[in-house]
Each structure stands twice: as structure tokens, then as C-alpha cells.
Enzyme design. Sequence first.
Site, PDB file in Angstrom:
ATOM      1  N   TYR A 198       4.187   3.032  16.538  1.00  0.00           N
ATOM      2  CA  TYR A 198       2.839   2.662  16.388  1.00  0.00           C
ATOM      3  C   TYR A 198       1.464   3.455  16.589  1.00  0.00           C
ATOM      4  O   TYR A 198       1.253   3.925  15.390  1.00  0.00           O
ATOM      5  CB  TYR A 198       2.412   1.169  16.761  1.00  0.00           C
ATOM      6  CG  TYR A 198       1.029   0.558  16.568  1.00  0.00           C
ATOM      7  CD1 TYR A 198       1.017  -0.109  15.296  1.00  0.00           C
ATOM      8  CD2 TYR A 198       0.576   0.599  17.749  1.00  0.00           C
ATOM      9  CE1 TYR A 198      -0.363  -0.705  14.778  1.00  0.00           C
ATOM     10  CE2 TYR A 198      -0.974  -0.389  17.226  1.00  0.00           C
ATOM     11  CZ  TYR A 198      -1.448  -0.498  16.199  1.00  0.00           C
ATOM     12  OH  TYR A 198      -2.552  -1.071  15.977  1.00  0.00           O
TER      13      TYR A 198
ATOM     14  N   ASN B 190      -7.378  -7.507  19.977  1.00  0.00           N
ATOM     15  CA  ASN B 190      -7.922  -8.820  19.660  1.00  0.00           C
ATOM     16  C   ASN B 190      -7.056  -9.909  20.117  1.00  0.00           C
ATOM     17  O   ASN B 190      -6.104  -9.855  19.943  1.00  0.00           O
ATOM     18  CB  ASN B 190      -8.296  -8.459  18.238  1.00  0.00           C
ATOM     19  CG  ASN B 190      -9.371  -7.793  17.793  1.00  0.00           C
ATOM     20  OD1 ASN B 190      -9.941  -7.807  16.342  1.00  0.00           O
ATOM     21  ND2 ASN B 190      -9.507  -6.298  18.356  1.00  0.00           N
TER      22      ASN B 190
ATOM     23  N   THR C 242      -7.944   2.049  16.161  1.00  0.00           N
ATOM     24  CA  THR C 242      -7.102   1.370  17.223  1.00  0.00           C
ATOM     25  C   THR C 242      -7.371   2.163  18.148  1.00  0.00           C
ATOM     26  O   THR C 242      -7.016   3.344  18.318  1.00  0.00           O
ATOM     27  CB  THR C 242      -5.602   0.996  17.338  1.00  0.00           C
ATOM     28  OG1 THR C 242      -5.290   0.044  18.276  1.00  0.00           O
ATOM     29  CG2 THR C 242      -4.659   1.770  17.044  1.00  0.00           C
ATOM     30  N   ASP C 243      -7.676   1.895  19.849  1.00  0.00           N
ATOM     31  CA  ASP C 243      -7.800   2.204  20.989  1.00  0.00           C
ATOM     32  C   ASP C 243      -6.041   3.333  21.431  1.00  0.00           C
ATOM     33  O   ASP C 243      -6.499   3.696  22.097  1.00  0.00           O
ATOM     34  CB  ASP C 243      -8.138   1.167  22.343  1.00  0.00           C
ATOM     35  CG  ASP C 243      -7.641  -0.074  22.206  1.00  0.00           C
ATOM     36  OD1 ASP C 243      -6.302   0.681  21.921  1.00  0.00           O
ATOM     37  OD2 ASP C 243      -7.828   0.120  23.253  1.00  0.00           O
ATOM     38  N   GLU C 244      -5.550   2.104  21.012  1.00  0.00           N
ATOM     39  CA  GLU C 244      -4.152   2.708  21.427  1.00  0.00           C
ATOM     40  C   GLU C 244      -3.965   4.422  20.911  1.00  0.00           C
ATOM     41  O   GLU C 244      -2.799   5.119  21.473  1.00  0.00           O
ATOM     42  CB  GLU C 244      -2.755   2.137  20.631  1.00  0.00           C
ATOM     43  CG  GLU C 244      -2.616   0.645  21.340  1.00  0.00           C
ATOM     44  CD  GLU C 244      -1.654   0.202  21.641  1.00  0.00           C
ATOM     45  OE1 GLU C 244      -0.431   0.415  21.872  1.00  0.00           O
ATOM     46  OE2 GLU C 244      -1.463  -1.344  21.525  1.00  0.00           O
TER      47      GLU C 244
ATOM     48  N   ILE D 190       0.870  -1.198  -0.232  1.00  0.00           N
ATOM     49  CA  ILE D 190      -0.070   0.153  -0.295  1.00  0.00           C
ATOM     50  C   ILE D 190       0.720   1.423  -0.269  1.00  0.00           C
ATOM     51  O   ILE D 190       0.253   2.330  -0.262  1.00  0.00           O
ATOM     52  CB  ILE D 190      -0.940  -0.161   0.760  1.00  0.00           C
ATOM     53  CG1 ILE D 190      -0.759   0.487   2.960  1.00  0.00           C
ATOM     54  CG2 ILE D 190      -2.139  -0.665   0.953  1.00  0.00           C
ATOM     55  CD1 ILE D 190      -1.257   0.171   3.953  1.00  0.00           C
TER      56      ILE D 190
HETATM   57  P1  NAD Z   1      -1.067  -7.842  11.239  1.00  0.00           P
HETATM   58  O1  NAD Z   1       0.652  -7.687  11.701  1.00  0.00           O
HETATM   59  O2  NAD Z   1      -1.466  -9.052  11.687  1.00  0.00           O
HETATM   60  O3  NAD Z   1      -1.458  -8.162  10.354  1.00  0.00           O
HETATM   61  C1  NAD Z   1      -0.735  -7.165   9.148  1.00  0.00           C
HETATM   62  C2  NAD Z   1      -1.346  -7.429   7.527  1.00  0.00           C
HETATM   63  O4  NAD Z   1      -0.965  -6.331   6.646  1.00  0.00           O
HETATM   64  C3  NAD Z   1      -0.054  -8.535   7.254  1.00  0.00           C
HETATM   65  O5  NAD Z   1      -1.050  -9.388   6.258  1.00  0.00           O
HETATM   66  C4  NAD Z   1       1.295  -7.934   6.729  1.00  0.00           C
HETATM   67  O6  NAD Z   1       1.539  -8.745   4.795  1.00  0.00           O
HETATM   68  C5  NAD Z   1       0.224  -6.379   5.793  1.00  0.00           C
HETATM   69  N1  NAD Z   1       0.754  -5.198   5.408  1.00  0.00           N
HETATM   70  C6  NAD Z   1       2.254  -5.018   6.418  1.00  0.00           C
HETATM   71  N2  NAD Z   1       1.962  -3.603   5.474  1.00  0.00           N
HETATM   72  C7  NAD Z   1       1.555  -3.688   4.132  1.00  0.00           C
HETATM   73  C8  NAD Z   1       1.810  -3.210   3.202  1.00  0.00           C
HETATM   74  N3  NAD Z   1       3.065  -2.273   3.301  1.00  0.00           N
HETATM   75  N4  NAD Z   1       1.220  -3.346   2.439  1.00  0.00           N
HETATM   76  C9  NAD Z   1       0.733  -4.711   2.164  1.00  0.00           C
HETATM   77  N5  NAD Z   1      -0.049  -5.150   3.198  1.00  0.00           N
HETATM   78  C10 NAD Z   1       0.133  -4.818   4.389  1.00  0.00           C
HETATM   79  O7  NAD Z   1      -2.417  -7.126  12.308  1.00  0.00           O
HETATM   80  P2  NAD Z   1      -3.626  -7.774  12.703  1.00  0.00           P
HETATM   81  O8  NAD Z   1      -3.739  -7.394  13.752  1.00  0.00           O
HETATM   82  O9  NAD Z   1      -4.158  -8.341  12.278  1.00  0.00           O
HETATM   83  O10 NAD Z   1      -4.142  -5.865  12.792  1.00  0.00           O
HETATM   84  C11 NAD Z   1      -5.082  -5.327  11.198  1.00  0.00           C
HETATM   85  C12 NAD Z   1      -5.016  -3.834  11.682  1.00  0.00           C
HETATM   86  O11 NAD Z   1      -6.266  -4.203  12.762  1.00  0.00           O
HETATM   87  C13 NAD Z   1      -4.466  -3.076  12.088  1.00  0.00           C
HETATM   88  O12 NAD Z   1      -4.352  -1.787  11.429  1.00  0.00           O
HETATM   89  C14 NAD Z   1      -4.359  -2.794  13.317  1.00  0.00           C
HETATM   90  O13 NAD Z   1      -3.381  -1.547  14.027  1.00  0.00           O
HETATM   91  C15 NAD Z   1      -5.731  -3.117  13.588  1.00  0.00           C
HETATM   92  N6  NAD Z   1      -6.279  -3.468  15.570  1.00  0.00           N
HETATM   93  C16 NAD Z   1      -4.808  -4.752  15.380  1.00  0.00           C
HETATM   94  C17 NAD Z   1      -5.821  -4.552  16.663  1.00  0.00           C
HETATM   95  C18 NAD Z   1      -5.074  -6.672  17.458  1.00  0.00           C
HETATM   96  O14 NAD Z   1      -5.105  -6.419  18.910  1.00  0.00           O
HETATM   97  N7  NAD Z   1      -4.021  -6.701  17.069  1.00  0.00           N
HETATM   98  C19 NAD Z   1      -6.461  -3.581  17.457  1.00  0.00           C
HETATM   99  C20 NAD Z   1      -7.092  -2.930  17.307  1.00  0.00           C
HETATM  100  C21 NAD Z   1      -6.855  -2.451  15.397  1.00  0.00           C
HETATM  101  O1  TDX Z   2       5.856 -10.959  25.252  1.00  0.00           O
HETATM  102  C1  TDX Z   2       5.733 -10.132  26.341  1.00  0.00           C
HETATM  103  N1  TDX Z   2       5.028  -9.569  27.238  1.00  0.00           N
HETATM  104  C2  TDX Z   2       3.875  -8.629  27.847  1.00  0.00           C
HETATM  105  O2  TDX Z   2       4.161  -8.305  29.365  1.00  0.00           O
HETATM  106  C3  TDX Z   2       4.320  -9.433  25.407  1.00  0.00           C
HETATM  107  C4  TDX Z   2       4.655  -9.551  23.614  1.00  0.00           C
HETATM  108  C5  TDX Z   2       3.726  -8.018  25.981  1.00  0.00           C
HETATM  109  N2  TDX Z   2       3.761  -7.953  26.863  1.00  0.00           N
HETATM  110  C6  TDX Z   2       2.754  -6.867  27.785  1.00  0.00           C
HETATM  111  C7  TDX Z   2       2.920  -5.538  26.891  1.00  0.00           C
HETATM  112  C8  TDX Z   2       1.155  -5.176  27.000  1.00  0.00           C
HETATM  113  O3  TDX Z   2       0.913  -4.691  28.030  1.00  0.00           O
HETATM  114  O4  TDX Z   2       0.885  -7.325  27.353  1.00  0.00           O
HETATM  115  C9  TDX Z   2       0.140  -6.716  26.998  1.00  0.00           C
HETATM  116  C10 TDX Z   2      -0.551  -6.964  25.477  1.00  0.00           C
HETATM  117  O5  TDX Z   2       1.032  -6.659  23.736  1.00  0.00           O
HETATM  118  P1  TDX Z   2       1.118  -6.303  22.409  1.00  0.00           P
HETATM  119  O6  TDX Z   2      -0.324  -7.916  22.737  1.00  0.00           O
HETATM  120  O7  TDX Z   2       2.093  -6.028  21.960  1.00  0.00           O
HETATM  121  O8  TDX Z   2      -0.410  -5.692  22.217  1.00  0.00           O
HETATM  122  P2  TDX Z   2      -1.074  -3.683  22.447  1.00  0.00           P
HETATM  123  O9  TDX Z   2       0.714  -3.363  23.148  1.00  0.00           O
HETATM  124  O10 TDX Z   2      -1.690  -3.743  23.894  1.00  0.00           O
HETATM  125  O11 TDX Z   2      -1.012  -3.385  21.272  1.00  0.00           O
HETATM  126  C11 TDX Z   2      -2.563  -4.073  20.877  1.00  0.00           C
HETATM  127  O12 TDX Z   2      -3.555  -3.482  20.677  1.00  0.00           O
HETATM  128  C12 TDX Z   2      -3.727  -3.382  20.018  1.00  0.00           C
HETATM  129  C13 TDX Z   2      -1.925  -4.801  19.333  1.00  0.00           C
HETATM  130  O13 TDX Z   2      -0.875  -5.555  18.664  1.00  0.00           O
HETATM  131  C14 TDX Z   2      -1.951  -3.790  18.382  1.00  0.00           C
HETATM  132  O14 TDX Z   2      -1.801  -4.078  16.779  1.00  0.00           O
HETATM  133  C15 TDX Z   2      -3.137  -3.262  18.415  1.00  0.00           C
HETATM  134  O15 TDX Z   2      -4.151  -1.850  17.998  1.00  0.00           O
END
Ligand code: NAD
Ligand code: TDX
Length: 336
Positions: free
Chosen positions: A150, A180, A125-127, A61
Amino acid sequence: MAETILVTGGCGFIGTNFVRHMLERYDYTIVNLDKLTYAGNLENLEDVAGDGRYTFVRGDIASMADVEGVFERPIDIVVNFAAESHVDRSIMDPDAFIRTNINGTFNLLELARKKGVGRFVQVSTDEVYGSLGESGAFREDTPLSPNSPYSASKTAADILAMAYFKTYGMPVVITRCSNNYGPYQFPEKLIPLMITNALADKELPVYGDGLNVRDWIHVKDHCAAIDLVVHKGEEGNVYNIGASNERTNIDIVELVLDILGKPRSLIRYVTDRPGHDRRYAIDSGKITERLGYRPSVAFSEGMRGTVDWYVRNRGWWERIKTGAYLDYYEKMYGKR
Ligand code: NAD
Ligand code: TDX
């Protein structure tokens, strides 16, 4: 003809679950644009690869040429999941976060504007709201105050997307979801990292005092909420999404060990994450009242199902936890 949804980042954790959710319920044509970074995995959608309504396009993208290429077909709706998503990686190496999360979103907004796309859902994201004290919850009008590269990059994308609504009248809607969990989550994030380490009898690295709080939602409920926003969300609006499941990290880690019948002695407290947000909590009142959103997965059942998925799909994460993953793990946790 059925409408076409461009899903970006569909080979990642949430995108994978969302593509499957939409194909199961509707007749849309889905185009999945994904760069296949370390986090993208074609295996996640192997079961739908042969579905005539689904097309995978490998592309970045952050490359205008790649985005222009995908927009050569008519696109009605964009749902932008593609992102660099791991906070720890953004601290170690922020460059790709700026490129993908900011420049990438800009490219998509530009093409969507030129082509007159009917709806643009920016998955945020809520972050972006920063960190909470002991009480309260993030509302849509909570000031944006991101603390990591991030979350700063996601905030920039949100502001840009909203500017496209205000300036050009583009039909932008933003979602901000809490943490999630569920199937296909890359094992760098807390829950799958702890499950897969415990299954391999490896140490479970807990940052700081383990008392940081996250508000957990099953990925199914997040996908159902995005579905509502795609169909009923009001242009120019932000919708918070959560499921009211606040837990400390140490509670989560102990729950994983208990479900697996593994000993607490696997827990190791390690140096804290720099700028570590203390607490997140989401107020989902707006999406509940206006769009009829209701989370359906109870946390205890969701966690059991998730642990069970990683037990049953050992090959999936064992193939990931090789090569580049091991280098990352050593860099992140080796001297911690
Ligand atoms: P993820 O890291 O598992 O997946 C990201 C995907 O995007 C991958 O398939 C990767 O190949 C693709 N990607 C990365 N850079 C790209 C680029 N330049 N062009 C095209 N594709 C690219 O992430 P996720 O956890 O599935 O999160 C998806 C979305 O949801 C993100 O925007 C994230 O900020 C948001 N989000 C995630 C969480 C969470 O808890 N995981 C919570 C709230 C919001
Ligand atoms: O090894 C670890 N040990 C640990 O204590 C990891 C990987 C995380 N943690 C802690 C850090 C955070 O307080 O656990 C909590 C959750 O960490 P992550 O899974 O890295 O999530 P967080 O930083 O909360 O961010 C996530 O939620 C919002 C997603 O990665 C983001 O993509 C989303 O936007």
C-alpha cells in the site's frame, strides 16, 4: 461560472467528508468520480445527491477511457482521494493497489496536464515515510521509505506527481496526513472495526503486542487542511497534516471499550501484521506556519462523537458487515 472540482474517491471515508465540507462552505461545482469498490458507498452522500452543484460519475481512475470521459467537462481543480487504502488487503492481494494507486494517478495526471487543470492535489499519507523509532516525527524532508505494498504504491504516485510538477510545470501539491478517524470510516480500519465489533460483543483483534503507535486526526481536521491546500498551497510543495495525538493501539481499543461500557475481556491479541510499522508521528509545522492550519477537534471529544455516530448509524455498518465483508473477515482473522 463557478469553478469545477473533480473529487475522485468521493464515496469513501475521507472523500465523503470532503465533498460535504466543500458544498457547505463554497459554491463550487463538484464532480465525484468513484468506482464504487467495496469501500465506496453511495449511501454516504445520499443527502447531497439532489444538490444541483453535485454530480456523481461511476468510473475507474485506472481506466483511461473513464478518465477521458469525465474530463470532457471543464475541470479546474483535481483532488485525488481515490485509492485502495487498507494495508492488510495490500499484503493479501497487492494487484489492485498498483492499478488504482499508481496507474490511476498517472491517468489523472496525464489528463490534467493535457487539459491544463489549474491545481492538482494528490492526497497521500504519512506511511510513505516508513516507520519511526521511539522519538522524532515525520517532516516533509524525511526520506521516503515505505514498507507495505500500500505505502509503496502511494509513494510511487507521489514521486510521479512531483515529476509532473518538475517536468511539465504542472500545479501539483501533495498532502501527507496521519491516521484519520470519524464518521463513515469503513469498518476494516482499527477504530471502526473495534467500535462495531464491541457493539456486537465480538472479539477485538489486536495485532502483536498492541504497542504500535499511530498519530490520530479527526477527518474534519484533515478536510479543513485539504481545503487550505486547495486554496493556498504552493505548487510543487508537500504538506504534512496531523493533530499531535499519538496513541498505542491498545490504548485506543481500551478507550473504545470504556466509552461503550464493554469489558476488557473482549480483547484478543492475534498474530502481528507482516512488516508492521512501529510508530508514526507527524510534524505539521510547515502547514501551520505557512497556511495557518490549526486542528480543531480534541481527541477525547472526537472519539466520543465517533463512537456515538456508529451507535446511531447501526444500519449503515450492519449493511456493510454482510456478504463480501464476512468473507474478508474470515480470510483476515479466521486463522489468526
Ligand atoms: P477509502 O478506502 O475509504 O475510500 C476509497 C474510495 O476510492 C472508495 O470510495 C472507492 O470506491 C474509491 N476507489 C477505489 N479505487 C478506485 C478506482 N480505481 N477508481 C475510482 N475510485 C476508486 O479510503 P479513505 O480512507 O477515504 O482514503 C482516501 C485517501 O486518503 C486515500 O488516497 C488514502 O491513501 C488517503 N489517506 C487516508 C488516511 C486514512 O487514515 N484513512 C490517512 C492518510 C491518507
Ligand atoms: O484489526 C486490527 N487490529 C490492529 O491491531 C486492525 C485493522 C489494525 N490493527 C492495528 C494496525 C495498526 O498498527 O491498528 C493500527 C491501525 O491500523 P489501520 O486502521 O489498518 O491503519 P494503518 O495501517 O495505520 O493505515 C491507516 O493510516 C494511514 C490507513 O488505513 C491508511 O489508508 C492511511 O494511509
